[in-house]
Design a protein around this motif. Structure first.
Motif, PDB file in Angstrom:
ATOM      1  N   ASP A  14     -12.334  12.159  -3.083  1.00 26.36           N
ATOM      2  CA  ASP A  14     -12.281  13.299  -4.155  1.00 26.36           C
ATOM      3  C   ASP A  14     -11.522  12.758  -5.301  1.00 26.36           C
ATOM      4  O   ASP A  14     -11.794  13.071  -6.320  1.00 26.36           O
ATOM      5  N   LEU A  15     -10.612  11.824  -5.284  1.00 25.30           N
ATOM      6  CA  LEU A  15      -9.945  11.095  -6.615  1.00 25.30           C
ATOM      7  C   LEU A  15     -10.766   9.965  -6.921  1.00 25.30           C
ATOM      8  O   LEU A  15     -10.407   9.353  -7.981  1.00 25.30           O
ATOM      9  N   ALA A  16     -11.766   9.426  -6.332  1.00 26.47           N
ATOM     10  CA  ALA A  16     -12.495   8.247  -6.809  1.00 26.47           C
ATOM     11  C   ALA A  16     -12.966   8.422  -8.375  1.00 26.47           C
ATOM     12  O   ALA A  16     -12.798   7.496  -9.237  1.00 26.47           O
ATOM     13  N   ILE A  35       6.390  10.903  -2.668  1.00 22.92           N
ATOM     14  CA  ILE A  35       6.173  12.651  -2.693  1.00 22.92           C
ATOM     15  C   ILE A  35       5.854  12.882  -4.119  1.00 22.92           C
ATOM     16  O   ILE A  35       6.526  12.866  -5.041  1.00 22.92           O
ATOM     17  N   GLU A  36       4.408  13.354  -4.242  1.00 17.89           N
ATOM     18  CA  GLU A  36       4.119  13.799  -5.258  1.00 17.89           C
ATOM     19  C   GLU A  36       4.356  15.314  -5.798  1.00 17.89           C
ATOM     20  O   GLU A  36       3.450  16.213  -5.577  1.00 17.89           O
ATOM     21  N   ASP A  37       5.686  15.349  -6.376  1.00 13.00           N
ATOM     22  CA  ASP A  37       6.256  16.886  -6.235  1.00 13.00           C
ATOM     23  C   ASP A  37       6.458  17.097  -7.896  1.00 13.00           C
ATOM     24  O   ASP A  37       7.176  17.977  -8.239  1.00 13.00           O
ATOM     25  N   VAL A  53      -5.026   3.357  -1.297  1.00 15.86           N
ATOM     26  CA  VAL A  53      -5.986   4.119  -0.581  1.00 15.86           C
ATOM     27  C   VAL A  53      -5.965   5.582  -0.443  1.00 15.86           C
ATOM     28  O   VAL A  53      -4.933   6.187  -0.303  1.00 15.86           O
ATOM     29  N   ARG A  54      -7.005   6.353  -0.703  1.00 13.00           N
ATOM     30  CA  ARG A  54      -6.680   7.726  -0.666  1.00 13.00           C
ATOM     31  C   ARG A  54      -8.241   8.358  -0.690  1.00 13.00           C
ATOM     32  O   ARG A  54      -9.200   7.885  -0.559  1.00 13.00           O
ATOM     33  N   GLY A  55      -8.131   9.840  -0.552  1.00 13.45           N
ATOM     34  CA  GLY A  55      -9.474  10.631  -0.349  1.00 13.45           C
ATOM     35  C   GLY A  55     -10.476  10.355  -1.477  1.00 13.45           C
ATOM     36  O   GLY A  55     -10.194   9.961  -2.691  1.00 13.45           O
ATOM     37  N   ALA A  83       1.163  14.448 -16.585  1.00 14.83           N
ATOM     38  CA  ALA A  83       0.103  14.725 -15.635  1.00 14.83           C
ATOM     39  C   ALA A  83      -0.292  13.568 -14.675  1.00 14.83           C
ATOM     40  O   ALA A  83       0.437  12.437 -14.610  1.00 14.83           O
ATOM     41  N   TYR A  84      -0.953  14.032 -13.632  1.00 17.54           N
ATOM     42  CA  TYR A  84      -0.943  13.218 -12.428  1.00 17.54           C
ATOM     43  C   TYR A  84      -1.385  11.727 -12.609  1.00 17.54           C
ATOM     44  O   TYR A  84      -0.816  10.625 -12.116  1.00 17.54           O
ATOM     45  N   ASN A  85      -2.670  11.552 -13.416  1.00 18.37           N
ATOM     46  CA  ASN A  85      -3.220  10.233 -13.846  1.00 18.37           C
ATOM     47  C   ASN A  85      -1.998   9.296 -14.257  1.00 18.37           C
ATOM     48  O   ASN A  85      -1.730   8.303 -14.023  1.00 18.37           O
ATOM     49  N   ALA A 134       1.346   9.757 -13.986  1.00 20.39           N
ATOM     50  CA  ALA A 134       2.426   9.531 -13.153  1.00 20.39           C
ATOM     51  C   ALA A 134       2.022   8.570 -12.254  1.00 20.39           C
ATOM     52  O   ALA A 134       2.751   7.444 -11.566  1.00 20.39           O
ATOM     53  N   VAL A 135       0.875   8.617 -11.480  1.00 19.93           N
ATOM     54  CA  VAL A 135       0.421   7.697 -10.326  1.00 19.93           C
ATOM     55  C   VAL A 135       0.369   6.158 -10.942  1.00 19.93           C
ATOM     56  O   VAL A 135       0.890   5.291 -10.126  1.00 19.93           O
ATOM     57  N   VAL A 136      -0.188   6.051 -12.085  1.00 21.11           N
ATOM     58  CA  VAL A 136      -0.288   4.708 -12.391  1.00 21.11           C
ATOM     59  C   VAL A 136       1.069   4.118 -12.677  1.00 21.11           C
ATOM     60  O   VAL A 136       1.292   3.093 -12.531  1.00 21.11           O
ATOM     61  N   GLY A 194       0.859  -1.022   0.142  1.00 18.82           N
ATOM     62  CA  GLY A 194       0.058   0.124  -0.035  1.00 18.82           C
ATOM     63  C   GLY A 194       0.891   1.088   0.098  1.00 18.82           C
ATOM     64  O   GLY A 194       2.021   1.197   0.000  1.00 18.82           O
ATOM     65  N   ARG A 195       0.196   2.486  -0.197  1.00 21.41           N
ATOM     66  CA  ARG A 195       0.983   3.553  -0.137  1.00 21.41           C
ATOM     67  C   ARG A 195       0.252   4.872   0.318  1.00 21.41           C
ATOM     68  O   ARG A 195      -1.048   4.894   0.333  1.00 21.41           O
ATOM     69  N   TYR A 196       0.943   5.961   0.435  1.00 21.17           N
ATOM     70  CA  TYR A 196       0.333   7.274   0.879  1.00 21.17           C
ATOM     71  C   TYR A 196       1.334   8.047  -0.127  1.00 21.17           C
ATOM     72  O   TYR A 196       2.551   8.107  -0.244  1.00 21.17           O
ATOM     73  N   ALA A 197       0.610   8.838  -0.874  1.00 19.59           N
ATOM     74  CA  ALA A 197       1.221   9.750  -1.761  1.00 19.59           C
ATOM     75  C   ALA A 197       0.981  11.250  -1.649  1.00 19.59           C
ATOM     76  O   ALA A 197       0.252  11.728  -2.366  1.00 19.59           O
ATOM     77  N   PRO A 198       1.361  11.737  -0.699  1.00 22.14           N
ATOM     78  CA  PRO A 198       1.076  13.289  -0.627  1.00 22.14           C
ATOM     79  C   PRO A 198       1.738  14.246  -1.560  1.00 22.14           C
ATOM     80  O   PRO A 198       2.854  13.983  -1.916  1.00 22.14           O
ATOM     81  N   SER A 199       1.007  15.303  -1.724  1.00 22.69           N
ATOM     82  CA  SER A 199       1.539  16.456  -2.566  1.00 22.69           C
ATOM     83  C   SER A 199       1.958  17.443  -1.695  1.00 22.69           C
ATOM     84  O   SER A 199       1.620  17.989  -0.769  1.00 22.69           O
ATOM     85  N   PRO A 200       3.590  17.856  -1.738  1.00 25.27           N
ATOM     86  CA  PRO A 200       3.941  18.473  -0.873  1.00 25.27           C
ATOM     87  C   PRO A 200       3.736  20.041  -1.047  1.00 25.27           C
ATOM     88  O   PRO A 200       4.596  21.055  -1.513  1.00 25.27           O
TER      89      PRO A 200
HETATM   90  N1  GLU Z   1      -1.000  13.593  -4.247  1.00 27.36           N
HETATM   91  C1  GLU Z   1      -2.421  13.351  -4.237  1.00 27.36           C
HETATM   92  C2  GLU Z   1      -2.922  14.203  -3.074  1.00 27.36           C
HETATM   93  O1  GLU Z   1      -2.303  14.525  -2.245  1.00 27.36           O
HETATM   94  C3  GLU Z   1      -2.877  12.065  -4.104  1.00 27.36           C
HETATM   95  C4  GLU Z   1      -2.651  10.900  -5.157  1.00 27.36           C
HETATM   96  C5  GLU Z   1      -3.083   9.258  -4.814  1.00 27.36           C
HETATM   97  O2  GLU Z   1      -3.246   9.086  -3.970  1.00 27.36           O
HETATM   98  O3  GLU Z   1      -3.255   8.843  -5.920  1.00 27.36           O
HETATM   99  O4  GLU Z   1      -4.153  14.463  -3.169  1.00 27.36           O
END
Ligand code: GLU
Length: 323
Positions: free
Chosen positions: A211-213, A48-50, A207-209, A189-191, A193-195, A12-18
């Motif tokens: 709002d990203l569904a 880190i989604e920088d 697992v994420r918020g 683009a985010y989509n 890079a994330v994939v 699993g992971r957590y991927a915050p934007s700084p």
């Molecule tokens: N970096 C995104 C954010 O902070 C999350 C991306 C993801 O979890 O796929 O909202």
């Protein structure tokens, strides 16, 4: 736990934007991502989604320190997305080789002004640049010079919007359009890079918020086109957001919402963890808890499905109107 505790290879992971300090909503999502991963025997990774260089890269260190202060741990050094550009470009090149990429010179205003295709989801790209002949494409490029065109995915004709079963939201499907792969300024683009990054990191649980569904069907489409693992081999759990007292997504204006701000109010990280745990039904109000204790109590199927509303007790709010 549901029997996937034996899974050794997954992560699993957590991927915050700084983009500043994490607030209670981000911290709660991180806690959930950690519990989902650890309770299923997965590794837990940090990314880190920088990619968006306008963001303050220095906040990444503070974010990691805050997660550690809550008692969360992760495996290996955090991955920085800006160090992954070769892999991102290779994925775009692969799609291009398959004829699935085209240049788009549309501005935001062009897109808004164009008539939308029938049945297209709101805000969908109307396809203006999809089938331009070479002369029209060159003219479109000239029109925006010195800016460069973006690159978009040519969604193959007849593609059905991918459906998936979310661990929290249940059956999901969503519309897809010719999404941007790389912006005109060169930012991937985010989509995309994330994939690419999730697959490279061996992530099989996202697992994420929630709002990203709505982004997830696009990401699943990219996974399929790139031959990367996708549901059911990748599990998604989109978790409820934290709201401020006005019912909007939690924000700075809602008072003390970061660990640093809460600490100034005398609410330390252990107390914050306790409040997050109580909001998830994993602790009684005021009960001191540790992440390890929460893990014993965690049941993904018993998570609250509703957003949690945070009210900063120190912020004066007008009482109900009296007449
Ligand atoms: N970096 C995104 C954010 O902070 C999350 C991306 C993801 O979890 O796929 O909202």
């Amino acid at each position: 736990m549901d029997g996937d505790g034996a899974r050794a290879a997954g992560a699993g992971r957590y991927a915050p934007s700084p983009s500043g300090d994490l607030h209670l909503g981000n911290l709660r999502t991180a806690l959930l991502a950690w519990m989902f991963a650890r309770s299923s025997g997965r590794r837990f990774l940090m990314r880190i989604e920088d990619l968006d260089r306008a963001r303050d890269a220095g906040s990444a260190e503070r974010q990691l320190a805050d997660l550690a202060a809550l008692g969360l741990d992760w495996d290996g050094p955090p991955v920085r997305q800006t160090e992954r550009s070769a892999a991102h470009e290779a994925a775009i090149a692969r799609l291009a080789d398959a004829g699935l990429v085209y240049e788009c010179s549309c501005t935001r205003r062009d897109i808004l002004a164009a008539p939308s295709a029938p049945h297209a989801p709101p805000g969908a790209y109307p396809g203006t640049c999809r089938d331009l002949d070479p002369a029209a494409r060159a003219a479109a490029r000239d029109r925006i010079a010195p800016r460069l065109p973006a690159l978009r995915l040519r969604v193959p004709e007849g593609t059905r919007a991918p459906a998936f079963t979310d661990r929290v939201l249940g059956a999901q499907h969503g519309d897809i359009d010719d999404l941007v792969l790389r912006r005109g300024d060169g930012t991937v683009a985010y989509n995309l890079a994330v994939v690419v990054d999730d697959a490279a990191m061996g992530v099989d649980q996202v697992v994420r918020g929630d709002d990203l569904a709505p982004s997830t069907p696009r990401q699943i489409l990219l996974q399929r086109l790139l031959g990367l693992p996708s549901p059911p081999d990748v599990e998604y759990a989109h978790v409820p957001l934290v709201l401020g007292p006005e019912g909007a997504r939690l924000a700075k204006r809602d008072g003390a919402v970061t660990l640093a701000e809460l600490r100034e109010r005398g609410i330390g990280p252990v107390a914050v963890l306790g409040r997050l745990a109580a909001s998830l039904g994993l602790a009684s109000p005021g009960e001191p808890v540790t992440p390890a204790r929460l893990l014993e109590r965690f049941d993904p199927d018993a998570l609250p499905r509703e957003p949690w509303t945070w009210t900063d007790p120190a912020v004066e709010r007008p009482g109900p109107a009296t007449s």
